[in-house]
Design a protein around this motif. Structure first.
Motif, PDB file in Angstrom:
ATOM      1  N   SER A 214      58.117  22.310  92.516  1.00 48.53           N
ATOM      2  CA  SER A 214      58.290  22.323  91.081  1.00 48.53           C
ATOM      3  C   SER A 214      57.983  23.317  90.216  1.00 48.53           C
ATOM      4  CB  SER A 214      57.676  20.960  90.510  1.00 48.53           C
ATOM      5  OG  SER A 214      56.055  21.489  90.757  1.00 48.53           O
ATOM      6  N   ILE A 215      57.271  24.396  90.855  1.00 43.83           N
ATOM      7  CA  ILE A 215      57.077  25.901  90.115  1.00 43.83           C
ATOM      8  C   ILE A 215      58.232  26.576  89.673  1.00 43.83           C
ATOM      9  CG2 ILE A 215      54.661  25.733  91.016  1.00 43.83           C
ATOM     10  CD1 ILE A 215      55.440  28.167  92.874  1.00 43.83           C
ATOM     11  N   VAL A 216      59.276  26.257  90.382  1.00 46.04           N
ATOM     12  CA  VAL A 216      60.496  26.931  90.354  1.00 46.04           C
ATOM     13  C   VAL A 216      61.153  26.769  89.041  1.00 46.04           C
ATOM     14  CG1 VAL A 216      63.109  27.586  91.084  1.00 46.04           C
ATOM     15  CG2 VAL A 216      61.187  27.059  92.506  1.00 46.04           C
ATOM     16  N   LYS A 217      60.566  27.451  87.898  1.00 46.89           N
ATOM     17  CA  LYS A 217      61.370  26.868  86.493  1.00 46.89           C
ATOM     18  C   LYS A 217      61.457  28.221  85.597  1.00 46.89           C
ATOM     19  CE  LYS A 217      56.257  25.995  84.976  1.00 46.89           C
ATOM     20  NZ  LYS A 217      55.617  25.013  84.630  1.00 46.89           N
ATOM     21  N   GLY A 218      61.916  28.173  84.556  1.00 49.74           N
ATOM     22  CA  GLY A 218      62.100  29.302  83.582  1.00 49.74           C
ATOM     23  C   GLY A 218      63.735  29.525  83.457  1.00 49.74           C
ATOM     24  N   ASN A 219      63.717  30.756  82.761  1.00 43.31           N
ATOM     25  CA  ASN A 219      65.194  30.973  82.325  1.00 43.31           C
ATOM     26  C   ASN A 219      65.829  32.211  83.044  1.00 43.31           C
ATOM     27  OD1 ASN A 219      64.826  29.181  79.983  1.00 43.31           O
ATOM     28  ND2 ASN A 219      63.894  30.859  78.819  1.00 43.31           N
ATOM     29  N   ILE A 220      67.032  32.235  83.322  1.00 39.07           N
ATOM     30  CA  ILE A 220      67.730  33.137  84.115  1.00 39.07           C
ATOM     31  C   ILE A 220      68.990  33.376  83.268  1.00 39.07           C
ATOM     32  CG2 ILE A 220      68.815  33.776  86.384  1.00 39.07           C
ATOM     33  CD1 ILE A 220      67.552  31.327  87.555  1.00 39.07           C
TER      34      ILE A 220
ATOM     35  N   GLY B 232      75.154  21.865  91.485  1.00 32.68           N
ATOM     36  CA  GLY B 232      73.996  21.471  92.423  1.00 32.68           C
ATOM     37  C   GLY B 232      72.693  22.161  92.457  1.00 32.68           C
ATOM     38  N   PHE B 233      72.753  23.501  91.873  1.00 35.07           N
ATOM     39  CA  PHE B 233      71.603  24.222  91.785  1.00 35.07           C
ATOM     40  C   PHE B 233      70.674  23.593  90.718  1.00 35.07           C
ATOM     41  CE2 PHE B 233      69.113  27.463  89.596  1.00 35.07           C
ATOM     42  CZ  PHE B 233      68.260  27.852  90.367  1.00 35.07           C
ATOM     43  N   LEU B 234      71.132  23.268  89.592  1.00 35.57           N
ATOM     44  CA  LEU B 234      70.300  22.682  88.471  1.00 35.57           C
ATOM     45  C   LEU B 234      69.926  21.327  88.765  1.00 35.57           C
ATOM     46  CD1 LEU B 234      72.464  24.039  85.502  1.00 35.57           C
ATOM     47  CD2 LEU B 234      70.250  24.799  86.195  1.00 35.57           C
ATOM     48  N   ALA B 235      70.635  20.685  89.794  1.00 33.27           N
ATOM     49  CA  ALA B 235      70.214  18.980  90.128  1.00 33.27           C
ATOM     50  C   ALA B 235      69.078  19.560  91.081  1.00 33.27           C
ATOM     51  CB  ALA B 235      71.282  18.552  90.783  1.00 33.27           C
ATOM     52  N   SER B 236      69.020  20.420  91.910  1.00 32.26           N
ATOM     53  CA  SER B 236      67.938  20.565  92.699  1.00 32.26           C
ATOM     54  C   SER B 236      66.636  21.440  92.080  1.00 32.26           C
ATOM     55  CB  SER B 236      68.308  21.553  94.062  1.00 32.26           C
ATOM     56  OG  SER B 236      69.341  20.927  94.631  1.00 32.26           O
ATOM     57  N   PHE B 237      66.873  21.844  91.012  1.00 31.96           N
ATOM     58  CA  PHE B 237      66.000  22.945  90.007  1.00 31.96           C
ATOM     59  C   PHE B 237      66.123  22.558  88.603  1.00 31.96           C
ATOM     60  CE2 PHE B 237      66.865  25.426  93.925  1.00 31.96           C
ATOM     61  CZ  PHE B 237      65.660  25.351  94.211  1.00 31.96           C
ATOM     62  N   PRO B 238      65.685  21.293  88.436  1.00 23.07           N
ATOM     63  CA  PRO B 238      65.969  20.825  86.991  1.00 23.07           C
ATOM     64  C   PRO B 238      65.043  21.585  85.768  1.00 23.07           C
ATOM     65  CG  PRO B 238      64.642  19.466  88.192  1.00 23.07           C
ATOM     66  CD  PRO B 238      65.086  20.132  88.993  1.00 23.07           C
ATOM     67  N   ASP B 239      64.053  22.446  86.410  1.00 24.98           N
ATOM     68  CA  ASP B 239      63.156  22.948  85.318  1.00 24.98           C
ATOM     69  C   ASP B 239      63.822  24.489  85.102  1.00 24.98           C
ATOM     70  OD1 ASP B 239      61.357  21.070  84.976  1.00 24.98           O
ATOM     71  OD2 ASP B 239      60.230  21.461  86.807  1.00 24.98           O
TER      72      ASP B 239
ATOM     73  N   GLY C 204      63.740  47.578  91.049  1.00 27.15           N
ATOM     74  CA  GLY C 204      62.488  47.467  90.628  1.00 27.15           C
ATOM     75  C   GLY C 204      62.092  46.366  89.822  1.00 27.15           C
ATOM     76  N   LYS C 205      63.121  45.433  89.336  1.00 26.03           N
ATOM     77  CA  LYS C 205      62.724  44.278  88.414  1.00 26.03           C
ATOM     78  C   LYS C 205      61.972  43.262  89.294  1.00 26.03           C
ATOM     79  CE  LYS C 205      65.156  40.568  85.918  1.00 26.03           C
ATOM     80  NZ  LYS C 205      64.364  40.882  84.575  1.00 26.03           N
ATOM     81  N   ALA C 206      61.001  42.824  88.612  1.00 30.30           N
ATOM     82  CA  ALA C 206      60.203  41.541  89.411  1.00 30.30           C
ATOM     83  C   ALA C 206      61.089  40.325  89.606  1.00 30.30           C
ATOM     84  CB  ALA C 206      58.924  41.169  88.377  1.00 30.30           C
ATOM     85  N   ILE C 207      61.094  39.748  90.731  1.00 32.55           N
ATOM     86  CA  ILE C 207      62.104  38.672  90.900  1.00 32.55           C
ATOM     87  C   ILE C 207      61.348  37.341  90.921  1.00 32.55           C
ATOM     88  CG2 ILE C 207      63.611  37.567  92.893  1.00 32.55           C
ATOM     89  CD1 ILE C 207      64.628  40.041  91.729  1.00 32.55           C
ATOM     90  N   SER C 208      61.305  36.419  89.810  1.00 33.21           N
ATOM     91  CA  SER C 208      60.866  35.248  89.666  1.00 33.21           C
ATOM     92  C   SER C 208      61.187  34.270  90.509  1.00 33.21           C
ATOM     93  CB  SER C 208      61.112  34.876  88.087  1.00 33.21           C
ATOM     94  OG  SER C 208      62.688  34.381  87.932  1.00 33.21           O
ATOM     95  N   PRO C 209      60.454  33.281  90.659  1.00 29.19           N
ATOM     96  CA  PRO C 209      60.809  32.168  91.738  1.00 29.19           C
ATOM     97  C   PRO C 209      62.187  31.588  91.383  1.00 29.19           C
ATOM     98  CG  PRO C 209      58.499  32.195  91.035  1.00 29.19           C
ATOM     99  CD  PRO C 209      59.157  33.041  90.223  1.00 29.19           C
ATOM    100  N   ALA C 210      62.390  31.502  89.969  1.00 23.03           N
ATOM    101  CA  ALA C 210      63.669  30.860  89.599  1.00 23.03           C
ATOM    102  C   ALA C 210      65.109  31.741  89.864  1.00 23.03           C
ATOM    103  CB  ALA C 210      63.904  30.794  88.275  1.00 23.03           C
ATOM    104  N   MET C 211      64.790  33.150  89.791  1.00 18.92           N
ATOM    105  CA  MET C 211      65.644  34.044  90.259  1.00 18.92           C
ATOM    106  C   MET C 211      65.991  33.957  91.958  1.00 18.92           C
ATOM    107  SD  MET C 211      64.826  37.432  87.850  1.00 18.92           S
ATOM    108  CE  MET C 211      66.097  38.516  89.151  1.00 18.92           C
TER     109      MET C 211
END
Length: 310
Positions: free
Chosen positions: A104-110, A129-136, A293-300
């Motif tokens: 559930s910590i996979v959240k945020g904007n992409i 399918g992605f948004l269904a698996s990661f609704p946040d 060099g960009k930090a890769i967020s869990p959502a990304m």
């Protein structure tokens, strides 16, 4: 049931945190055979690495490494331990990362920029399918064929053709190489005659395509006997949208150069006919990109993995 009873009757040996860390260090040493290199990677001293290995050997009652002032090599017991444990730790790390990406910590904007054709091929069928698996996770998607400046546009990811990659981008290939073909409607070919070689295009109405924001249409590229050839074509219609180009060809306006993947349905139905097959070329397909060099967020990370493996 029998397996469960066998498991319950077995004596469970718990590995301590220090032994686990020492085992990880041993695996790294077994792969590099260099205490200093492992120490640098772990950010500790070479003597600390040596002490971890020595402590592990004492607790196991086995010599795992033969060391001299000049070299390090595995003993037979060390080789066996490495072969047994290295895959386990690798699988454990993979399982942990997969669990992490599903949590559930996979959240945020992409914020994603994509070429229209890339969105049709890879996003339209996968985003739901992605948004269904990661609704946040919230996706903000911009679709156009103008290569975006990720920094200026504040985009996290871009899905674009390999021919417009920038040096400052990390680029991961998505899908296969693309197959470039020339097509026309059967009615057009009946009226104007068949096209036997690229030079014949000078006698035909070619539907041009230009990059958005540009003025000059792109030349058409052909390949024969491994040699690439660019040919400038002319016609009474130029577009900056690939869909408008092949739909104009279906309508019988003229000849178009498109990717086979884009018009496969229309080829199968007979709405378009393929010409100049001996001169067809292939080119780099689509890449998923982000700024070096960009930090890769869990959502990304979850989205990148989903697009590559989903």
């Amino acid at each position: 049931m029998q397996l469960l009873e066998q498991f319950n009757n077995r004596e469970v040996v718990m590995i301590s945190r220090s032994d686990f860390l020492a085992l990880k260090t041993f695996i790294m040493v077994a792969e590099k055979l260099n205490f200093r290199a492992v120490a640098d990677k772990l950010g500790i001293s070479a003597s600390a690495v040596s002490q971890q290995i020595q402590g592990l050997e004492e607790r196991l009652g086995l010599r795992l490494l033969n060391r001299t002032t000049r070299s390090v090599c595995l003993t037979e017991e060390g080789r066996v331990l490495y072969l047994q444990t290295a895959p386990l730790l690798e699988n454990l790390a993979d399982a942990f990362m997969q669990a992490h990406s599903r949590s559930s910590i996979v959240k945020g904007n992409i914020r994603i920029h994509a070429f229209r054709s890339a969105a049709e091929m890879f996003l339209d069928c996968k985003v739901a399918g992605f948004l269904a698996s990661f609704p946040d996770v919230h996706i903000d998607l911009t679709i156009n064929d103008c290569p975006a400046d990720l920094m200026a546009g504040r985009f996290d990811l871009s899905l674009r053709l390999g021919e417009v990659l920038d040096p400052g981008l990390v680029a991961v290939p998505i899908g296969e190489r693309l197959h470039q073909i020339v097509v026309a409607a059967p009615s057009y070919l009946e009226a104007r005659g068949n096209i036997k070689q690229p030079e014949d295009l000078s006698q035909h109405n070619c539907i041009g395509w230009r990059w958005p924001g540009k003025v000059t249409p792109e030349p058409w590229q052909f390949s024969f006997n491994g040699q690439l050839k660019n040919i400038s074509v002319t016609g009474n219609l130029v577009v900056d949208d690939r869909e408008r180009q092949y739909r104009a060809a279906i309508a019988g306006i003229g000849v178009a150069q498109v990717t086979a993947e884009r018009v496969s349905v229309h080829l199968d139905s007979g709405a378009l006919h393929r010409v100049l097959e001996a001169w067809e070329s292939q080119f780099d397909g689509y890449y998923l990109c982000w700024i070096v060099g960009k930090a890769i967020s869990p959502a990304m990370r979850a989205f990148i993995d989903w697009l590559r493996n989903g």
